[in-house]
Design an enzyme around this catalytic site. Structure first.
Site, PDB file in Angstrom:
ATOM      1  N   HIS A 247      54.377   3.070   9.973  1.00 61.21           N
ATOM      2  CA  HIS A 247      54.119   1.758   9.384  1.00 61.21           C
ATOM      3  C   HIS A 247      52.852   1.838   8.552  1.00 61.21           C
ATOM      4  O   HIS A 247      51.915   2.544   8.920  1.00 61.21           O
ATOM      5  CB  HIS A 247      53.956   0.696  10.495  1.00 61.21           C
ATOM      6  CG  HIS A 247      54.082  -0.695   9.983  1.00 61.21           C
ATOM      7  ND1 HIS A 247      53.021  -1.371   9.437  1.00 61.21           N
ATOM      8  CD2 HIS A 247      55.163  -1.503   9.896  1.00 61.21           C
ATOM      9  CE1 HIS A 247      53.449  -2.564   9.046  1.00 61.21           C
ATOM     10  NE2 HIS A 247      54.742  -2.667   9.312  1.00 61.21           N
TER      11      HIS A 247
ATOM     12  N   ASP B  80      62.014  -2.013  13.411  1.00 56.35           N
ATOM     13  CA  ASP B  80      63.398  -1.691  13.074  1.00 56.35           C
ATOM     14  C   ASP B  80      64.024  -0.688  14.033  1.00 56.35           C
ATOM     15  O   ASP B  80      65.235  -0.495  14.015  1.00 56.35           O
ATOM     16  CB  ASP B  80      63.473  -1.134  11.649  1.00 56.35           C
ATOM     17  CG  ASP B  80      63.297  -2.237  10.643  1.00 56.35           C
ATOM     18  OD1 ASP B  80      63.796  -3.340  10.914  1.00 56.35           O
ATOM     19  OD2 ASP B  80      62.652  -2.012   9.615  1.00 56.35           O
TER      20      ASP B  80
HETATM   21  N1  ACO Z   1      59.003  10.471   9.617  1.00 61.68           N
HETATM   22  C1  ACO Z   1      58.291  11.590   9.337  1.00 61.68           C
HETATM   23  N2  ACO Z   1      57.089  11.596   8.701  1.00 61.68           N
HETATM   24  C2  ACO Z   1      56.588  10.407   8.333  1.00 61.68           C
HETATM   25  C3  ACO Z   1      57.269   9.192   8.588  1.00 61.68           C
HETATM   26  C4  ACO Z   1      58.514   9.253   9.266  1.00 61.68           C
HETATM   27  N3  ACO Z   1      59.193   8.142   9.533  1.00 61.68           N
HETATM   28  N4  ACO Z   1      56.528   8.159   8.103  1.00 61.68           N
HETATM   29  C5  ACO Z   1      55.435   8.693   7.561  1.00 61.68           C
HETATM   30  N5  ACO Z   1      55.455  10.048   7.702  1.00 61.68           N
HETATM   31  C6  ACO Z   1      54.410  11.014   7.286  1.00 61.68           C
HETATM   32  C7  ACO Z   1      54.484  11.285   5.798  1.00 61.68           C
HETATM   33  O1  ACO Z   1      55.315  12.391   5.515  1.00 61.68           O
HETATM   34  C8  ACO Z   1      53.035  11.557   5.485  1.00 61.68           C
HETATM   35  O2  ACO Z   1      52.718  12.849   5.929  1.00 61.68           O
HETATM   36  P1  ACO Z   1      51.586  13.766   5.185  1.00 61.68           P
HETATM   37  O3  ACO Z   1      50.320  12.942   5.210  1.00 61.68           O
HETATM   38  O4  ACO Z   1      51.502  14.997   6.036  1.00 61.68           O
HETATM   39  O5  ACO Z   1      52.096  14.011   3.798  1.00 61.68           O
HETATM   40  C9  ACO Z   1      52.283  10.570   6.389  1.00 61.68           C
HETATM   41  O6  ACO Z   1      53.157  10.363   7.521  1.00 61.68           O
HETATM   42  C10 ACO Z   1      51.958   9.246   5.745  1.00 61.68           C
HETATM   43  O7  ACO Z   1      53.159   8.716   5.184  1.00 61.68           O
HETATM   44  P2  ACO Z   1      53.169   7.712   3.974  1.00 61.68           P
HETATM   45  O8  ACO Z   1      54.552   7.667   3.419  1.00 61.68           O
HETATM   46  O9  ACO Z   1      52.035   8.010   3.036  1.00 61.68           O
HETATM   47  O10 ACO Z   1      52.811   6.357   4.717  1.00 61.68           O
HETATM   48  P3  ACO Z   1      53.097   4.926   4.183  1.00 61.68           P
HETATM   49  O11 ACO Z   1      52.123   4.022   4.819  1.00 61.68           O
HETATM   50  O12 ACO Z   1      53.193   4.905   2.698  1.00 61.68           O
HETATM   51  O13 ACO Z   1      54.600   4.672   4.721  1.00 61.68           O
HETATM   52  C11 ACO Z   1      56.514   3.877   5.786  1.00 61.68           C
HETATM   53  C12 ACO Z   1      54.976   3.752   5.655  1.00 61.68           C
HETATM   54  C13 ACO Z   1      57.170   3.695   4.409  1.00 61.68           C
HETATM   55  C14 ACO Z   1      56.992   2.757   6.711  1.00 61.68           C
HETATM   56  C15 ACO Z   1      56.864   5.277   6.372  1.00 61.68           C
HETATM   57  O14 ACO Z   1      56.268   5.438   7.638  1.00 61.68           O
HETATM   58  C16 ACO Z   1      58.381   5.504   6.453  1.00 61.68           C
HETATM   59  O15 ACO Z   1      58.985   5.939   5.475  1.00 61.68           O
HETATM   60  N6  ACO Z   1      59.006   5.202   7.648  1.00 61.68           N
HETATM   61  C17 ACO Z   1      60.446   5.320   7.789  1.00 61.68           C
HETATM   62  C18 ACO Z   1      61.131   4.066   7.224  1.00 61.68           C
HETATM   63  C19 ACO Z   1      60.928   2.857   8.095  1.00 61.68           C
HETATM   64  O16 ACO Z   1      61.078   2.892   9.319  1.00 61.68           O
HETATM   65  N7  ACO Z   1      60.630   1.711   7.443  1.00 61.68           N
HETATM   66  C20 ACO Z   1      60.456   0.417   8.124  1.00 61.68           C
HETATM   67  C21 ACO Z   1      58.997   0.020   8.112  1.00 61.68           C
HETATM   68  S1  ACO Z   1      58.770  -1.498   8.957  1.00 61.68           S
HETATM   69  C22 ACO Z   1      59.301  -2.630   7.867  1.00 61.68           C
HETATM   70  O17 ACO Z   1      59.190  -2.523   6.683  1.00 61.68           O
HETATM   71  C23 ACO Z   1      59.961  -3.789   8.387  1.00 61.68           C
END
Ligand code: ACO
Length: 434
Positions: free
Chosen positions: A306, A363
């Site tokens: 998140h 979710d």
């Molecule tokens: N699985 C694996 N790795 C992940 C995940 C995941 N679900 N989420 C983040 N990471 C990692 C990224 O690869 C990144 O790694 P790095 O720093 O080594 O390159 C690091 O964690 C940070 O990720 P970002 O994408 O920069 O974080 P951001 O804050 O932009 O993303 C997000 C948040 C989009 C929710 C992300 O965690 C994700 O894609 N999750 C899966 C989708 C999801 O569940 N969305 C629902 C969110 S809740 C809502 O909107 C209601």
């Protein structure tokens, strides 16, 4: 603590005011930075950017806290209803009994949708995703319910809010019935907001729907915890589009489009599809965890991570409790629940997930709850949209009343070609020959 930040640029010193929220959150006010220095800030994804001040929702991502208008989400999930929580978000205070009954009657009065809107549905291709349909339907509402110049601005807003809250639910159930080729069931004044929705979804002339008030309560709770989440992607879309002073219907339509995305509200559908894939591959979650850790693989563990919460999302225990309660009440088991629990346990103990502060988000279990209510998977994001609607409305309303609100128009750092001449068509060389 100083109430100013000092910035030194090209040898010149600038003082930037610090603003502080009621919960002690601090921000450096850069609103005059470009005018005074000629510099802009660079912040892709607005990770460090506060786009507004807001008195609606407080989130503490480090400690896993969520409050609407100061009231903890746990208390609202325990005691409130979705209609009452909507009132709280939109009007700022819990309603008195009279206010609540007036608000509920308004929602009842505006629950029908124009019969001509049915024609819209029948012209969509059968396989169209319900979120795309819902977004265009909401935009179309303005054409069916145009502004009346005789009404005051406040009256117009109150009416639009009631119409949206009531009709979005009717449109969603209608879209489901029409997609199945079934008779549309109309809303009833005899039923409350959530019971009405379930009845419109599942009642049929050949098999009357028997309302189970435990299922109704689970839906209330799901919609309460979905109702607002400060400046998330879809809410920011609503504020952004609304800043151009377009009508509320068009702004909400933009919010629905943003919520459709798999990184945002579309994640609940993606989670269930991912759990199905784990089940079909034998049930072991570990290969999926390994894929999520592999930087060469675009796969992410859906329902994990998140932007704000760097610990457990406080909505997760609430929804998990509802899942357990509903499955027990309905005397059902869901094989995906066990897979989800195994996946959660393996992921939260994995060093990659610990180092990256990745925990289950709302979710992760919401899809399992919706499945227990017999909601089809492609309707999951629609269910989220109905829940998020009062938040979008309250944020839009707040932005309209904010004297500091400006047209949302970010800047950029240009990285394209510098000044060059137009080349006549017959003098151009194809890229492959250069
Ligand atoms: N699985 C694996 N790795 C992940 C995940 C995941 N679900 N989420 C983040 N990471 C990692 C990224 O690869 C990144 O790694 P790095 O720093 O080594 O390159 C690091 O964690 C940070 O990720 P970002 O994408 O920069 O974080 P951001 O804050 O932009 O993303 C997000 C948040 C989009 C929710 C992300 O965690 C994700 O894609 N999750 C899966 C989708 C999801 O569940 N969305 C629902 C969110 S809740 C809502 O909107 C209601």
């Amino acid at each position: 603590m100083s109430d100013k930040a000092t910035l030194i640029l090209d040898g010149k010193t600038y003082e930037l005011p610090i603003i502080e929220g009621t919960e002690g959150e601090k921000a450096i006010d850069i609103s005059k930075l470009f005018k005074e220095t000629g510099y802009i800030t660079f912040d892709p994804g607005y990770v460090n950017t506060g786009s507004c001040t807001s008195a609606i929702t407080y989130m503490d991502g480090k400690n896993g806290i969520l409050r609407y208008r100061g009231i903890p989400i746990e208390q609202l999930a325990e005691h409130s209803t979705f209609v009452e929580t909507s009132y709280l978000l939109i009007h700022g205070e819990l309603p008195t009994p009279d206010e609540l009954s007036h608000f509920s009657s308004l929602l009842n009065d505006h629950s029908l949708v124009h019969e001509d809107m049915k024609a819209f549905f029948s012209n969509y291709p059968r396989g169209a995703h319900p979120m795309g349909i819902l977004s265009s339907m909401v935009n179309a509402l303005r054409a069916f319910y145009p502004e009346v110049p005789e009404r005051s601005h406040e009256e117009e807003i109150d009416l639009t809010v009631a119409r949206l809250l009531s009709k979005l639910r009717t449109l969603a159930a209608m879209s489901y019935k029409i997609s199945r080729g079934h008779l549309v069931i109309y809303p009833s004044h005899e039923l409350g907001y959530c019971a009405n929705f379930l009845n419109m979804m599942f009642d049929s002339p050949v098999k009357p729907y028997v309302i189970d008030y435990d299922v109704v309560r689970a839906l209330e709770v799901f919609w309460i915890i979905s109702a607002d989440h400060e400046q998330n992607c879809s809410t920011s879309a609503v504020r952004h589009v609304g800043s151009a002073r377009v009508n509320l219907y068009a702004s909400i339509s933009a919010g629905i489009s943003a919520l459709w995305g798999p990184l945002h509200g579309g994640a609940n559908q993606e989670v269930v599809e991912m759990l199905e894939r784990i089940k079909n591959s034998g049930g072991d979650p570990r290969p999926f965890i390994e894929r999520a850790k592999d930087k060469e693989d675009p796969f992410r563990l859906m329902g994990f991570g998140h932007r704000v919460y760097k610990t457990y999302d406080p909505r997760v225990p609430i929804i998990k409790k509802m899942v357990d309660r509903i499955l027990e009440k309905l005397e059902r088991t869901d094989p995906l629940l066990e897979i989800a629990q195994n996946l959660e346990e393996a992921a939260v103990n994995d060093p990659y997930f610990i180092e990256h502060d990745l925990y289950p988000n709302v979710d992760f279990y919401s899809g399992i709850l919706l499945r227990a209510m017999d909601i089809p998977v492609n309707m999951f994001p629609v269910m989220f949209a109905i829940g998020r609607l009062p938040g979008w409305i309250s944020q839009w309303k707040e932005s309209m009343d904010d004297p500091n609100q400006k047209l949302c128009r970010p800047r950029q750092v240009y990285t394209g070609p510098t000044n060059r001449d137009y080349i006549p068509r017959d003098k151009r060389i194809s890229r492959s020959k250069r």
